[in-house]
Scaffold this motif. Structure first.
Motif, PDB file in Angstrom:
ATOM      1  N   GLY A  65      -6.436   4.973  -0.450  1.00 34.12           N
ATOM      2  CA  GLY A  65      -7.037   3.946   0.333  1.00 34.12           C
ATOM      3  C   GLY A  65      -8.460   4.463   1.112  1.00 34.12           C
ATOM      4  N   ASP A  66      -8.592   5.641   1.234  1.00 31.10           N
ATOM      5  CA  ASP A  66      -9.332   6.218   2.143  1.00 31.10           C
ATOM      6  C   ASP A  66      -9.367   5.574   3.403  1.00 31.10           C
ATOM      7  OD1 ASP A  66     -10.778   7.654   0.038  1.00 31.10           O
ATOM      8  OD2 ASP A  66     -12.096   5.983  -0.639  1.00 31.10           O
TER       9      ASP A  66
ATOM     10  N   ASP B 288     -13.399  -0.024   9.536  1.00 33.46           N
ATOM     11  CA  ASP B 288     -15.078  -0.115   9.536  1.00 33.46           C
ATOM     12  C   ASP B 288     -15.626  -0.832  10.737  1.00 33.46           C
ATOM     13  OD1 ASP B 288     -17.576   0.295   8.667  1.00 33.46           O
ATOM     14  OD2 ASP B 288     -17.218  -0.971   6.676  1.00 33.46           O
TER      15      ASP B 288
ATOM     16  N   ASP C  21      -9.753  -2.776   4.980  1.00 33.32           N
ATOM     17  CA  ASP C  21     -10.213  -2.884   3.757  1.00 33.32           C
ATOM     18  C   ASP C  21      -9.842  -1.477   3.103  1.00 33.32           C
ATOM     19  OD1 ASP C  21     -11.520  -3.575   1.367  1.00 33.32           O
ATOM     20  OD2 ASP C  21     -13.486  -3.975   2.491  1.00 33.32           O
ATOM     21  N   TYR C  22      -9.053  -1.586   2.093  1.00 34.09           N
ATOM     22  CA  TYR C  22      -8.819  -0.390   1.557  1.00 34.09           C
ATOM     23  C   TYR C  22      -9.763   0.099   0.155  1.00 34.09           C
ATOM     24  CZ  TYR C  22      -4.481  -0.110   4.447  1.00 34.09           C
ATOM     25  OH  TYR C  22      -3.841   0.049   5.464  1.00 34.09           O
ATOM     26  N   ASP C  23     -10.037   1.131  -0.115  1.00 35.07           N
ATOM     27  CA  ASP C  23     -10.922   1.257  -1.237  1.00 35.07           C
ATOM     28  C   ASP C  23      -9.954   1.628  -2.517  1.00 35.07           C
ATOM     29  OD1 ASP C  23     -13.206   1.106  -0.017  1.00 35.07           O
ATOM     30  OD2 ASP C  23     -13.419   3.343   0.694  1.00 35.07           O
ATOM     31  N   GLY C  24     -10.365   1.050  -3.589  1.00 34.91           N
ATOM     32  CA  GLY C  24      -9.851   1.375  -4.774  1.00 34.91           C
ATOM     33  C   GLY C  24      -8.522   0.990  -4.776  1.00 34.91           C
TER      34      GLY C  24
ATOM     35  N   TRP D  57      -5.199   1.236  -4.324  1.00 36.48           N
ATOM     36  CA  TRP D  57      -4.314   2.377  -3.728  1.00 36.48           C
ATOM     37  C   TRP D  57      -2.888   1.972  -3.778  1.00 36.48           C
ATOM     38  CZ3 TRP D  57      -1.956   2.302   1.387  1.00 36.48           C
ATOM     39  CH2 TRP D  57      -1.784   0.988   2.023  1.00 36.48           C
TER      40      TRP D  57
ATOM     41  N   SER E 210      -7.238  -5.987   1.219  1.00 34.83           N
ATOM     42  CA  SER E 210      -8.205  -6.167   2.383  1.00 34.83           C
ATOM     43  C   SER E 210      -7.659  -7.343   3.231  1.00 34.83           C
ATOM     44  CB  SER E 210      -9.605  -6.787   1.749  1.00 34.83           C
ATOM     45  OG  SER E 210      -9.594  -7.974   1.239  1.00 34.83           O
TER      46      SER E 210
END
Length: 427
Positions: A96-97, A101, A133-136, A138, A146
């Motif tokens: 999730g990177d 932010d 907010d997690y990317d992709g 995950w 999110s």
């Protein structure tokens, strides 16, 4: 044609000013001014150096000039980097990177003396907020992709100077809250589709706050303040989207969410040690146990009256302690320093949510105050929040694929940076 009224536009405009990223423990935001950042908010209920005292202790208005305005903004940058250690996510994978932010938290205050002993004021700020907010897609995406919470608090206040030693303050609070939550639906192997569930709810509620300020001597002040719980009954909807029209229709509905935001109690002190040095202290308590769980209830559709999902928070009450110091460099400049320890309301790794990977944190703060003139002051501050390794083992597996949200096991590397500026003016 749907009408848009000022009553609808005002809270929307205030919420649009900024989206607060959690900085204090839980999803509380201490950045109700930026002038306290340099001291890690030590002495918050006793300092009364500008109109932002309206939030921390309205009694402090009696220490101000006849009319004062204070405007500020804080920029908060949390970091939540997950490391997988045996999670079970079905078709979902990935770390999730960084789920954190930048967020901006503005504030505005006005204090006005009706006479030498009675003051009125108005404060606008955001006391609670959260963004993860997690990317992709995950590995924990079925628990949360999110999550965002926004609040705006409008706080009319009154202060009364009883005598030279004692001042009292009172305020009422109208609070607007919005929450958005998104996650994947179903994690069975090979079953990952584009199906997502999105919750979007909002509402407003009322609370109150009181405070007292005691001037024990020309060099010593003690402040105490209390802010009430605020019981929000949020309304909105759940929207399920994806390739299955049947799943979309069955899963989408109106929804209700009840959240009782916690009360807080603060006792603070300021002590002048010399013409140049001043010490500040703060002990605060937050009643996070008001949030035992969060039920997302359906209020329409084929499953009307059923619980769509429960967030098992089981929060505990927390304490925060802060120590600060001010050094008067010259007539124009004051240097600020502070350190604080802030407990998390999360009880253990089993009850830690991926939407709130919170842990205890230690504040290291510094700042400066510049007296531009007799009536104008600029404060700047910065804080680094150290967060130890944060373990998580949240098991939401189920044999029913419709409610199987997997097991997230691992740890987070987390930290927070805070930068802020506050401009205050008497007129």
């Amino acid at each position: 044609m749907k009408k848009t009224t000022i009553a609808r536009l005002l809270p929307a405009a205030l919420l649009a000013l900024g989206s607060g990223a959690a900085s204090a423990a839980g999803f509380q935001l201490l950045e109700q001014n930026a002038s306290g950042i340099g001291n890690a908010y030590a002495g918050s209920a006793a300092v009364a150096e500008n109109a932002s005292t309206i939030f921390f202790n309205p009694a402090g208005m009696t220490q101000l000039q006849a009319r004062e305005v204070s405007l500020g903004i804080s920029a908060v940058r949390p970091s939540f980097e997950f490391k997988n250690k045996g999670s079970v996510g079905g078709a979902l994978s990935g770390n999730g990177d960084d789920a954190g932010d930048w967020g901006a938290i503005p504030n505005a205050y006005l204090s006005w003396a009706l006479n030498k002993d009675v003051y009125v004021g108005l404060g606008i700020s955001g006391p609670f907020g959260l963004v993860t907010d997690y990317d992709g897609p995950w590995v924990g995406g079925a628990q949360s992709v999110s999550f965002e919470i926004k609040t705006v608090n409008v706080n009319p206040s009154l202060a009364w100077r009883v005598n030279d030693k004692v001042s009292l303050g009172f305020g009422v609070n109208w609070q607007r809250m919005e929450a958005q939550y998104e996650r994947f639906v179903g994690i069975a192997p090979g079953a990952l589709s584009a199906s997502t569930a999105e919750l979007d709810v909002d509402g407003d509620a009322w609370g109150w706050n009181v405070g007292a300020l005691f001037t024990l001597s020309p060099s010593t002040k003690v402040g105490v303040s209390y802010r009430s719980k605020v019981d929000h009954k949020l309304k909105g909807d759940i929207k399920v989207s994806g390739p299955s029209a049947l799943l979309n229709a069955a899963g989408s509905s109106d929804s209700d969410v009840d959240v009782e935001l916690p009360d807080t109690f603060i006792v603070s002190t300021t002590q002048k040690l010399s013409d140049r040095w001043e010490m500040l202290g703060d002990l605060s308590w937050t009643g996070w146990s008001s949030i035992k769980k969060v039920d997302i209830e359906r209020t329409s559709g084929p499953f009307n009256g059923q619980i769509a999902q429960t967030l098992h928070t089981e929060f505990k009450d927390t304490w925060r302690v802060a120590l600060g110091a001010n050094y008067l460099l010259n007539d124009a400049w004051k240097l600020k320093f502070g350190i604080a320890y802030d407990q998390t309301p999360v009880k253990d790794k089993e009850r830690r949510l991926v939407s709130l990977p919170d842990n205890d944190r230690t504040w290291f703060s510094a700042g400066a105050q510049w007296k531009v003139s007799k009536t104008n002051t600029l404060d700047v501050g910065a804080s680094y929040l150290y967060v130890p390794k944060t373990k998580i083992d949240n098991d939401q597996r189920s044999p029913d694929p419709r409610v199987n949200r997997g097991r997230v096991t691992g740890e987070y590397d987390s930290s927070v940076w805070i930068l802020g500026a506050q401009y205050s003016m008497a007129f």
